[in-house]
Design a protein around this motif. Structure first.
Motif, PDB file in Angstrom:
ATOM      1  N   THR A 280       0.695 -11.144  21.840  1.00 40.76           N
ATOM      2  CA  THR A 280       2.069 -11.184  21.308  1.00 40.76           C
ATOM      3  C   THR A 280       2.052 -11.202  19.786  1.00 40.76           C
TER       4      THR A 280
ATOM      5  N   SER B 164       2.537  -5.426  17.010  1.00 37.14           N
ATOM      6  CA  SER B 164       3.831  -5.398  17.703  1.00 37.14           C
ATOM      7  C   SER B 164       4.370  -3.963  17.843  1.00 37.14           C
TER       8      SER B 164
ATOM      9  N   GLY C 189       2.318  -9.380  14.411  1.00 35.61           N
ATOM     10  CA  GLY C 189       3.370  -9.656  15.385  1.00 35.61           C
ATOM     11  C   GLY C 189       4.155 -10.859  14.891  1.00 35.61           C
TER      12      GLY C 189
END
Ligand code: SF4
Length: 340
Positions: free
Chosen positions: A63, A67, A17
């Motif tokens: 996060t 992703s 990510g």
């Protein structure tokens, strides 16, 4: 040179990510790296995973990995219920819940407990550091009794032991690891992702800003010194031939739901992770002697998941049409008769 790809045709970068904004050296970033490595090596299609979390530094970490996967970040302590809902609506998805000790066993303890007793199908990772890092270092429910926080205050309360609670309440896969032990942690993440049922993985993940002082049992130095691995672990994915070399009686094999195998090579003690009483006794001994027991703590094969108990079909809810969902006149009459 072109980057190496796995069987899903993806590079390791495809499982990452954006760069982390957590403190440099935070254990959670090592877990993020472990999740990326495990998913890459298992050739997982990112769209088959839903990453879920609540609130806290740990809950921010999804996060920073996968992703390309689905994600749902909700309110504090409530990740278990929306994770359960997502899985029940679409049983073909894998749920990867990443939470912290404050999120799961302070504010979210009711949700945590019911997820365990229902054996809801998910990999439930708790990034455990004994503190609320995001709100500047208050004690969480896993903080050790008698240990000081960053400001020198002493914790007067007994801690909750996450694996102990998970074994007692019905999770079918319970393990503990340390963010500083990359090999063991990645093996257990892979095994948890291959398991059908509630796989609880408690990972000691030191908070370098608020809980890494010399007197903290949740510091890197303490965990390194007191880590007692229960087994040497190996993982053989379903698509690979077994090539692990061990002598008769030296190791046990656990075949997981997707056909992958976890190899448990005995260390000092002959420990059987399918024996619930032995698991609880071993955890109790670890607490008494102030050691951190890591590895596969408990495993129950073929325990019914929440989906099994509710007799849910494998077909996702979204794939049913009106004809599938509307009962015939006869079926409806039969149903009404049953209610009389
Ligand atoms: Fe990690 Fe602690 Fe920093 Fe939060 S405050 S990001 S838990 S080191």
């Amino acid at each position: 040179m072109a980057e190496a790809t796995n069987r899903a045709g993806l590079t390791k970068k495809d499982y990452m990510g954006p760069p982390s904004t957590l403190c440099k050296g935070c254990g959670h970033d090592s877990i993020t790296a472990g999740i990326v490595q495990a998913c890459y090596e298992m050739n997982i299609n990112p769209h088959e995973i839903v990453k879920t979390s609540g609130i806290g530094c740990s809950s921010k970490s999804p996060t920073y990995f996968l992703s390309l996967s689905h994600g749902f970040n909700g309110v504090h302590g409530r990740a278990p219920s929306y994770s359960t809902g997502i899985k029940l609506a679409n049983q073909t998805l894998k749920i990867l819940l990443v939470s912290g000790d404050g999120d799961s066993v302070n504010i979210g303890i009711g949700q945590y407990i019911h997820t365990l007793r229902r054996n809801a199908d998910m990999l439930y990772i708790i990034e455990n550091n004994g503190t609320y890092g995001l709100t500047k270092g208050q004690f969480s429910a896993t903080a050790d009794q008698g240990s000081p926080n960053h400001y020198g205050e002493i914790n007067p309360f007994q801690p909750i032991d996450l694996p102990q609670m998970a074994v007692e309440l019905g999770a079918s896969f319970v393990a503990r690891s340390f963010s500083g032990d990359r090999k063991q942690m990645i093996t257990l993440i892979k095994a948890g992702l291959s398991h059908k049922g509630c796989a609880v993985l408690d990972i000691f993940s030191p908070c370098v800003t608020f809980m890494n002082h010399d007197t903290s049992p949740k510091s890197y130095a303490y965990v390194k010194e007191h880590d007692i691995p229960l087994q040497e672990l190996g993982f053989v994915p379903s698509f690979e031939e077994i090539t692990v070399d061990y002598k008769e009686g030296e190791a046990k094999e656990v075949t997981l739901h997707d056909g992958s195998r976890l190899i448990l090579k005995k260390l000092a003690e002959d420990y059987d992770p399918t024996d619930r009483s032995a698991a609880l006794a071993m955890l109790e001994k670890g607490i008494r002697e102030k050691n951190v027991m890591t590895g596969l703590i408990y495993y129950k094969k073929d325990a019914p998941t929440l989906g099994d108990t509710l007799k849910l079909p494998e077909t996702p809810l979204r794939d049913f049409n009106e004809r599938d969902l509307r009962p015939s006149c006869e079926d409806f009459q039969e149903f009404l008769t049953e209610l009389k």
